[in-house]
Scaffold this motif. Structure first.
Motif, short mmCIF file in Angstrom:
data_model
loop_
_atom_site.label_atom_id
_atom_site.label_comp_id
_atom_site.label_asym_id
_atom_site.label_seq_id
_atom_site.Cartn_x
_atom_site.Cartn_y
_atom_site.Cartn_z
N THR A 1 26.25 140.66 43.18
CA THR A 1 27.45 139.88 43.51
C THR A 1 28.53 140.76 44.15
O THR A 1 29.41 140.26 44.84
N SER B 1 32.90 141.30 31.77
CA SER B 1 32.85 139.85 31.61
C SER B 1 32.99 139.46 30.15
O SER B 1 32.41 140.10 29.27
N TYR C 1 25.66 146.10 41.99
CA TYR C 1 25.16 144.80 41.51
C TYR C 1 25.28 143.75 42.61
O TYR C 1 26.24 143.75 43.39
N SER D 1 25.55 149.68 33.91
CA SER D 1 24.27 149.00 33.69
C SER D 1 23.40 149.08 34.93
O SER D 1 23.91 149.21 36.04
N ASP E 1 32.25 149.74 36.28
CA ASP E 1 31.75 148.39 36.02
C ASP E 1 31.04 148.48 34.66
O ASP E 1 29.95 149.03 34.55
C1 LIG Z 1 26.85 140.66 35.13
C2 LIG Z 1 27.26 141.82 35.93
C3 LIG Z 1 28.33 141.76 36.81
C4 LIG Z 1 29.19 140.53 37.00
O1 LIG Z 1 28.53 139.36 37.11
P1 LIG Z 1 29.15 137.97 36.58
O2 LIG Z 1 27.96 137.10 36.59
O3 LIG Z 1 30.18 137.57 37.54
O4 LIG Z 1 29.71 138.20 35.22
C5 LIG Z 1 28.65 142.89 37.51
N1 LIG Z 1 27.97 144.03 37.35
C6 LIG Z 1 26.93 144.13 36.51
C7 LIG Z 1 26.22 145.43 36.37
C8 LIG Z 1 26.55 143.03 35.76
O5 LIG Z 1 25.54 143.13 34.91
#
Ligand SMILES: *Cc1c(COP(=O)(O)O)cnc(C)c1O
Length: 426
Positions: free
Chosen positions: A132, A237, A130, A184, A217
């Motif tokens: 981030t 989250s 992902y 995901s 994750d």
């Molecule tokens: C949303 C998400 C994250 C974390 O993102 P945040 O916006 O910091 O909550 C990490 N991995 C996946 C697959 C996500 O969908």
């Protein structure tokens, strides 16, 4: 539904939200086609509702647990019960559930920094992580990344849409400490992994080396199925599924007790892990959100199914496809042009309870590699268990649609998004 109901429906949506009559008729067909899968989704939600309730009862949750703590947060019985309930629901030994973790990325970073030491190798077995996570790991250089701390990162690219077992095997070395699995799809065009598939991965990795820590994750996946993955370590989250739309911030780390303790020492300070951390009055809200989560997730799932069915009927590629099973609440729709993506997000924003009058524009959001457009008129900033749509502005111009605190709202979001898309393509 009888004719009178249908006419009423059409008038309401046409009159209040200016949705094209053809689209409303298509929506009625969609709901007939989806009736069976909606029923199955409700059964899963009922099962999960009972599961959550049972853990609250078993842990003798009581009103006194909602008391706030401040400062160091020592002896916070409510926090301890919250974490025991969370661990029970997730099927793990221990849990760290804190408002001090801002969101999913923070929880994932906390879990990984807790588990990894300089010289260790981290292997992503589900391809590029992902967006981030790229800076957390250091794939995109960033201050304080795992790589800057001497952790070596490897990635087993996906073989088309599937994981590549041969590649995974060849990348595992005696230094592989953590194998990371992303449930995901994130912002990529691949299948989200089912709990069974994830557990299969974990067995495969453990057969090579029992000591490798299997990390999941779990973002967007909680309560979609009747159980969660059986991993050593997981994070997610609270402003997604398990916060039930009520948590105003927060993240969780669950898993083996020693690994959760290590994450807590990373979040707090070495020597004072799980035993400190003020809850600032949020324990009741976190628990109420968790209690609501199975139903909220079911509504969001139905909204995703509806959006997928409608977009497919309008000629767009969708993922998951009409008859594919789901492991997260995200519906990807390949809209094929930046204009269509912007139009869809504009429509979703118009369906929002908050800031419905603004038009989303792409921006360079921190942590993402290209401009991202987001429709999110949410009560909690950035909450994507609330109705939201986002898209990185890059080919093939796929929009990711998710959330909605009720099915009715999610459905309206999909309708208004597609209504705007139809306007520009007419
Ligand atoms: C949303 C998400 C994250 C974390 O993102 P945040 O916006 O910091 O909550 C990490 N991995 C996946 C697959 C996500 O969908």
């Amino acid at each position: 539904m009888n004719m009178r109901d249908i006419t009423h429906h059409i008038k309401a949506l046409e009159g209040m939200f200016e949705i094209d009559r053809k689209l409303i008729r298509l929506a009625l067909t969609a709901e007939e086609a989806l009736a069976d899968i909606f029923r199955i989704t409700d059964v899963t939600a009922d099962f999960n509702q009972h599961r959550v309730l049972k853990h609250m009862q078993t842990n003798r949750l009581s009103e006194t647990h909602f008391a706030s703590s401040t400062g160091y947060g020592y002896n916070d019985a409510g926090r301890e019960v919250l974490e025991r309930i969370f661990a029970g629901v997730m099927g793990t030994e221990a849990a760290l559930v804190r408002p001090q973790m801002i969101s999913g990325s923070h929880a994932i970073a906390t879990a990984l920094f807790g588990a990894l030491r300089p010289g260790d190798e981290l292997l992503s077995v589900t391809g590029a992580p992902y967006d981030t996570l790229r800076k957390i790991i250091g794939i995109t250089p960033a201050k304080g990344s795992l790589m800057e701390h001497g952790i070596v990162y490897k990635e087993a690219a996906l073989n088309g849409m599937e994981a590549d077992y041969e590649a995974i095997k060849s990348l595992i070395t005696p230094k592989t400490k953590v194998a990371a699995i992303q449930r995901s799809k994130g912002y990529s065009w691949r299948k989200s992994l089912s709990v069974t598939e994830i557990n299969g991965f974990i067995s495969f990795i453990k057969a090579i080396n029992q000591d490798i820590i299997c990390f999941v994750d779990n973002c967007y996946g909680e309560f979609v199925e009747e159980e969660e993955p059986k991993a050593d370590l997981m994070a997610g989250s609270l402003i997604k599924n398990p916060g039930g739309g009520l948590a105003p911030c927060g993240g969780y780390v669950v898993g083996r007790a020693d690994l959760v303790e290590a994450a807590a020492c990373r979040l707090n300070v070495p020597g004072a892990g799980l035993d400190m951390g003020p809850t600032l009055g949020l324990t009741g809200t976190f628990l109420q959100g968790l209690f609501m989560a199975p139903q909220i997730v079911a509504g969001a799932l139905k909204g995703a199914m509806f959006a997928g069915w409608m977009a497919h009927a309008l000629g767009y590629d969708v993922l998951p496809g009409l008859h594919e099973s789901r492991s997260d609440i995200v519906q990807a729709i390949k809209l094929r042009s930046p204009e269509a993506v912007a139009a869809f997000c504009k429509g979703v924003q118009m369906a929002a309870p908050v800031d419905s009058f603004v038009t989303p524009e792409p921006w360079d959001m921190p942590g993402y590699g290209c401009p991202v457009i987001m429709a999110a008129g949410t009560f909690v900033q950035g909450s994507s268990i609330e109705l939201s749509a986002d898209a990185p502005m890059r080919p093939p111009y796929t929009v990711f649609f998710q959330g909605g605190l009720s099915y009715a709202h999610s459905r309206l979001g999909a309708l208004m998004g597609l209504n705007e898309v139809c306007k520009i393509s007419d």
